[in-house]
Design a protein around this motif. Structure first.
Motif, mmCIF file in Angstrom:
data_model
loop_
_atom_site.group_PDB
_atom_site.id
_atom_site.type_symbol
_atom_site.label_atom_id
_atom_site.label_comp_id
_atom_site.label_asym_id
_atom_site.label_seq_id
_atom_site.Cartn_x
_atom_site.Cartn_y
_atom_site.Cartn_z
ATOM 1 N N ILE A 120 48.852 43.465 38.925
ATOM 2 C CA ILE A 120 48.095 42.410 39.600
ATOM 3 C C ILE A 120 46.780 42.971 40.141
ATOM 4 O O ILE A 120 45.730 42.336 40.033
ATOM 5 N N LYS A 121 46.826 44.168 40.695
ATOM 6 C CA LYS A 121 45.621 44.779 41.259
ATOM 7 C C LYS A 121 44.563 45.001 40.179
ATOM 8 O O LYS A 121 43.393 44.688 40.376
ATOM 9 N N THR A 138 44.275 43.422 37.336
ATOM 10 C CA THR A 138 43.802 42.119 36.881
ATOM 11 C C THR A 138 42.768 41.548 37.847
ATOM 12 O O THR A 138 41.748 40.994 37.427
ATOM 13 N N ARG A 139 43.010 41.690 39.142
ATOM 14 C CA ARG A 139 42.049 41.202 40.142
ATOM 15 C C ARG A 139 40.741 41.980 40.081
ATOM 16 O O ARG A 139 39.657 41.405 40.211
ATOM 17 N N GLY A 192 38.736 40.820 37.073
ATOM 18 C CA GLY A 192 38.118 39.514 37.315
ATOM 19 C C GLY A 192 36.918 39.599 38.243
ATOM 20 O O GLY A 192 35.886 38.970 37.998
ATOM 21 N N GLU A 193 37.046 40.387 39.305
ATOM 22 C CA GLU A 193 35.944 40.521 40.256
ATOM 23 C C GLU A 193 34.744 41.229 39.623
ATOM 24 O O GLU A 193 33.596 40.820 39.808
#
Length: 116
Positions: free
Chosen positions: A6-7, A9-10, A13-14
């Motif tokens: 999840i980290k 992926t975030r 995206g950022e």
């Protein structure tokens, strides 16, 4: 860190959002085509490298000039990314030309022609 955590992926995206903003609004290089978009950004789990997939709508010359402009501005882009995204390391950026959007538009036109 796992490859698809999840980290990660975030972070991807950022980084993609910020690179898109930097390229479209802050770089004033005339070689960069106005229809340039950031398709994807993939940051490695150690935050050292980043592959950025760029799509340019236009002819081959516009694509080449856009890639030249982006590669010459990579230092500025990296510095701006470091100011806006709070990461332990600012990744080295590698730009890769992606023709997927242009291919999709071409295939959509062919499907429309077949339907009519």
């Amino acid at each position: 860190m796992r490859k698809y955590s999840i980290k990660n992926t975030r972070i991807n995206g950022e980084v993609q959002r910020e690179l898109s903003r930097i390229i479209s609004r802050e770089i004033k290089d005339p070689r960069i085509a106005p229809m340039t978009s950031v398709v994807d950004a993939v940051v490695t789990s150690d935050l050292k490298q980043c592959k950025v997939y760029i799509s340019v709508l236009g002819d081959q010359e516009a694509k080449e000039k856009t890639m030249e402009g982006l590669n010459s501005a990579v230092g500025y882009i990296r510095r701006e990314l470091a100011h806006t995204v709070n990461l332990r390391n600012t990744p080295e950026i590698t730009f890769i030309l992606d023709d997927s959007i242009e291919y999709g538009v071409e295939m959509s036109k062919k499907i429309d022609e077949l339907n009519h």
